[in-house]
Write an enzyme that holds these catalytic residues in place. Structure first.
Site, mmCIF file in Angstrom:
data_model
loop_
_atom_site.group_PDB
_atom_site.id
_atom_site.type_symbol
_atom_site.label_atom_id
_atom_site.label_comp_id
_atom_site.label_asym_id
_atom_site.label_seq_id
_atom_site.Cartn_x
_atom_site.Cartn_y
_atom_site.Cartn_z
ATOM 1 C CG HIS A 274 8.858 1.174 6.098
ATOM 2 N ND1 HIS A 274 8.981 1.608 4.809
ATOM 3 C CD2 HIS A 274 9.582 2.040 6.851
ATOM 4 C CE1 HIS A 274 9.734 2.688 4.777
ATOM 5 N NE2 HIS A 274 10.122 2.975 6.005
ATOM 6 C CG HIS A 313 3.495 3.378 -2.929
ATOM 7 N ND1 HIS A 313 3.500 4.635 -2.392
ATOM 8 C CD2 HIS A 313 4.685 2.802 -2.573
ATOM 9 C CE1 HIS A 313 4.647 4.819 -1.756
ATOM 10 N NE2 HIS A 313 5.380 3.717 -1.843
ATOM 11 C CG ASP A 369 8.884 -3.562 -1.535
ATOM 12 O OD1 ASP A 369 10.112 -3.518 -1.419
ATOM 13 O OD2 ASP A 369 8.101 -2.931 -0.813
HETATM 14 N N1 ACO Z 1 -4.013 -6.021 -4.011
HETATM 15 C C1 ACO Z 1 -5.370 -5.982 -4.169
HETATM 16 N N2 ACO Z 1 -6.130 -4.930 -3.841
HETATM 17 C C2 ACO Z 1 -5.490 -3.865 -3.331
HETATM 18 C C3 ACO Z 1 -4.098 -3.834 -3.150
HETATM 19 C C4 ACO Z 1 -3.347 -4.959 -3.526
HETATM 20 N N3 ACO Z 1 -2.020 -4.988 -3.380
HETATM 21 N N4 ACO Z 1 -3.749 -2.629 -2.622
HETATM 22 C C5 ACO Z 1 -4.883 -1.942 -2.469
HETATM 23 N N5 ACO Z 1 -5.941 -2.689 -2.911
HETATM 24 C C6 ACO Z 1 -7.350 -2.268 -2.986
HETATM 25 C C7 ACO Z 1 -7.984 -2.250 -1.602
HETATM 26 O O1 ACO Z 1 -8.594 -3.478 -1.304
HETATM 27 C C8 ACO Z 1 -8.994 -1.128 -1.762
HETATM 28 O O2 ACO Z 1 -10.088 -1.634 -2.493
HETATM 29 P P1 ACO Z 1 -11.602 -1.180 -2.116
HETATM 30 O O3 ACO Z 1 -11.654 0.281 -2.443
HETATM 31 O O4 ACO Z 1 -12.476 -2.031 -2.971
HETATM 32 O O5 ACO Z 1 -11.740 -1.442 -0.640
HETATM 33 C C9 ACO Z 1 -8.290 -0.118 -2.658
HETATM 34 O O6 ACO Z 1 -7.369 -0.909 -3.441
HETATM 35 C C10 ACO Z 1 -7.516 0.965 -1.906
HETATM 36 O O7 ACO Z 1 -6.653 0.323 -0.934
HETATM 37 P P2 ACO Z 1 -6.095 1.016 0.387
HETATM 38 O O8 ACO Z 1 -5.755 -0.035 1.387
HETATM 39 O O9 ACO Z 1 -7.043 2.104 0.827
HETATM 40 O O10 ACO Z 1 -4.794 1.724 -0.145
HETATM 41 P P3 ACO Z 1 -3.611 2.303 0.768
HETATM 42 O O11 ACO Z 1 -3.067 3.455 0.014
HETATM 43 O O12 ACO Z 1 -4.060 2.537 2.164
HETATM 44 O O13 ACO Z 1 -2.593 1.088 0.814
HETATM 45 C C11 ACO Z 1 -0.709 -0.285 0.442
HETATM 46 C C12 ACO Z 1 -1.360 1.088 0.203
HETATM 47 C C13 ACO Z 1 -0.642 -0.605 1.937
HETATM 48 C C14 ACO Z 1 0.721 -0.259 -0.131
HETATM 49 C C15 ACO Z 1 -1.542 -1.362 -0.316
HETATM 50 O O14 ACO Z 1 -1.605 -1.064 -1.689
HETATM 51 C C16 ACO Z 1 -1.026 -2.765 -0.086
HETATM 52 O O15 ACO Z 1 -1.367 -3.391 0.928
HETATM 53 N N6 ACO Z 1 -0.152 -3.313 -1.029
HETATM 54 C C17 ACO Z 1 0.432 -4.616 -0.869
HETATM 55 C C18 ACO Z 1 1.637 -4.561 0.081
HETATM 56 C C19 ACO Z 1 2.848 -3.898 -0.545
HETATM 57 O O16 ACO Z 1 3.226 -4.187 -1.669
HETATM 58 N N7 ACO Z 1 3.483 -3.000 0.228
HETATM 59 C C20 ACO Z 1 4.707 -2.310 -0.221
HETATM 60 C C21 ACO Z 1 4.491 -0.857 -0.410
HETATM 61 S S1 ACO Z 1 6.004 -0.104 -1.058
HETATM 62 C C22 ACO Z 1 7.005 0.165 0.279
HETATM 63 O O17 ACO Z 1 6.568 0.223 1.402
HETATM 64 C C23 ACO Z 1 8.486 0.330 0.089
#
Ligand code: ACO
Length: 430
Positions: A274, A313, A369
């Site tokens: 988060h 996100h 972020d």
């Molecule tokens: N880098 C590479 N691939 C990614 C990323 C990323 N940052 N985020 C998602 N993907 C890919 C996943 O591997 C998945 O691919 P697939 O379909 O081939 O399996 C697809 O995109 C969908 O990903 P999910 O995990 O289902 O997306 P979700 O909505 O659950 O996750 C999250 C969102 C947790 C923010 C994710 O994008 C992530 O881990 N990002 C990096 C961490 C980050 O920056 N967090 C801050 C969020 S902002 C905040 O909290 C204030």
């Protein structure tokens, strides 16, 4: 067209009709009441149907008029005002007032609000003794969480949560004292004497004073950095029903006082999923080390070795509007602080990722972020302070969510259900 949903239970052949509720945007806020599903029973003694939704990914826990997000279009509004306009033309205290009261303050209202917040920044001297109990290397976020909870014992009247005037006093105290506790926690962690609030400074100017003042008689904040911090605070003031807002509403729903409720919300924010992601963005950029290494790094992300931090996100499937504002803000800050060399790596990473099919197909864009950590680092904040810098402005959002929850007649103590998967009744061996 009737605003109902017809459900056929194939176990019994029975058909049910449930009402559809709408928010302001019918295409975005249509819902059915989960309790209506309780009528749907497989047999006479069946409890009735529940919905199974770990992480509340598709459950509306409340009706709210505070923040609107359309993640597909990259829209974020507080009380109907686009975030871009608020960030451009208003101060954090004006936006905090808006988030809490529903309207931007008039000139007189702002003067009173500013005066009240400014004159409640000092914390009880005993709090310093409390801080003294922490180890020399205590994380400032752990100190903030515990110290905010301790404030509950200094203001026992705060338990009278159904009295609007009492609530108002605690809201002012919390918004006023969070920066003081945050800065004191930082000063303690580096062994510096505490710097007391200065009532002649703005909310963010005073925070910079409490963080960074050394031997000068009066601290004179740089206006560009003071404004940049104001914008950062505006962007972090609220973000509807995220993990920490949900924690605030959950704890508050048992009628706990706002100090322990804010402490619980801040604890939820502390987690790396988060409020801790911007720290990980910095680690990633440092690990990449040079612009030339970016393509190799992106290939490894695509191979599934790791994720690109600060990208993607749960809600935004478009450019996070806050990230756009921060990218521009970074340039203003660097004019004063000198350039953070990590920005070149970040910009190149963004350029390559946004052109790459892997990221385009998955709607992965920079989130808030991606740039905030680079700016905070350039301003001289250590990474351990990043979640604390998030908690200060988000206090306004938590309190707005808390107040809205208390005034909503639909709300009851938060108490989810479960799908029990354990043993049926059994007898212990003789
Ligand atoms: N880098 C590479 N691939 C990614 C990323 C990323 N940052 N985020 C998602 N993907 C890919 C996943 O591997 C998945 O691919 P697939 O379909 O081939 O399996 C697809 O995109 C969908 O990903 P999910 O995990 O289902 O997306 P979700 O909505 O659950 O996750 C999250 C969102 C947790 C923010 C994710 O994008 C992530 O881990 N990002 C990096 C961490 C980050 O920056 N967090 C801050 C969020 S902002 C905040 O909290 C204030």
């Amino acid at each position: 067209m009737p605003d109902t949903l017809t459900i056929t239970d194939n176990r019994t052949g029975e058909t049910f009709e449930v009402d559809i509720l709408y928010g302001t945007y019918p295409t975005y806020g249509a819902a059915i009441k989960s309790l209506d599903l309780r009528e749907i029973k497989g047999s006479e003694d069946d409890f009735g149907l529940l919905t199974y939704d770990p992480g509340f990914t598709n459950t509306a826990s409340c009706k709210s008029a505070i923040t609107f997000i359309d993640g597909e279009k990259g829209i974020l509004r507080y009380r109907g005002y686009p975030i871009q306009e608020l960030a451009e033309g208003y101060s954090f205290l004006e936006v905090a007032y808006l988030v809490l009261h529903g309207e931007l303050p008039t000139g007189d209202e702002l003067e009173t609000w500013d005066h009240e917040i400014t004159h409640h920044t000092i914390i009880h001297e005993k709090i310093k003794k409390f801080l003294d109990g922490f180890r020399y290397d205590a994380h400032p976020m752990g100190m903030l969480v515990s110290t905010v909870a301790a404030l509950s014992t200094f203001y026992p009247e705060s338990r009278r949560i159904d009295e609007p005037e009492v609530r108002r006093s605690q809201i002012i105290r919390l918004i006023a004292k969070m920066p003081t506790i945050a800065a004191f926690a930082y000063r303690y962690s580096i062994g510096m004497p505490y710097s007391y609030p200065d009532n002649n400074l703005s909310y963010t100017g005073n925070f910079l004073n409490m963080m960074f003042k050394t031997t000068e008689l009066e601290y004179d904040p740089d206006p560009v950095l003071e404004r940049a911090l104001d914008v950062l605070f505006i962007l972090h003031a609220d973000h509807e029903q995220n993990c920490s807002a949900n924690a605030m509403r959950n704890i508050g729903s048992s009628h706990a006082d706002p100090y322990v409720s804010v402490a619980g919300a801040a604890a939820a924010l502390y987690g790396p999923l988060h409020g801790g992601a911007n720290e990980r963005v910095l680690k990633m950029l440092e690990e990449i080390g040079h612009v030339d290494e970016v393509p190799k790094y992106v290939e490894r992300v695509k191979d599934g070795d790791f994720r690109l931090m600060g990208f993607g996100h749960r809600v935004y499937k478009n450019y996070d509007p806050r990230a756009k504002i921060l990218r521009e803000l970074a340039e203003d800050v660097f004019e004063v602080t000198g350039k953070n060399p990590l920005i070149d790596i970040a910009v190149e990473l963004e350029r390559i990722a946004l052109e790459d099919d892997y990221f385009v197909e998955r709607n992965l864009y920079p989130n808030v972020d991606f740039y905030s950590g680079i700016i905070y680092q350039a301003m001289g904040f250590p990474t351990a302070m990043f979640p604390v810098l998030f908690a200060i402005p988000r206090t306004a959002g938590w309190l707005a969510q808390w107040q809205e929850m208390l005034e909503d007649e639909d709300q009851r103590i938060a108490r989810p259900r479960q799908v029990y998967v354990g043993e049926d009744e059994r007898t212990p061996r003789d």
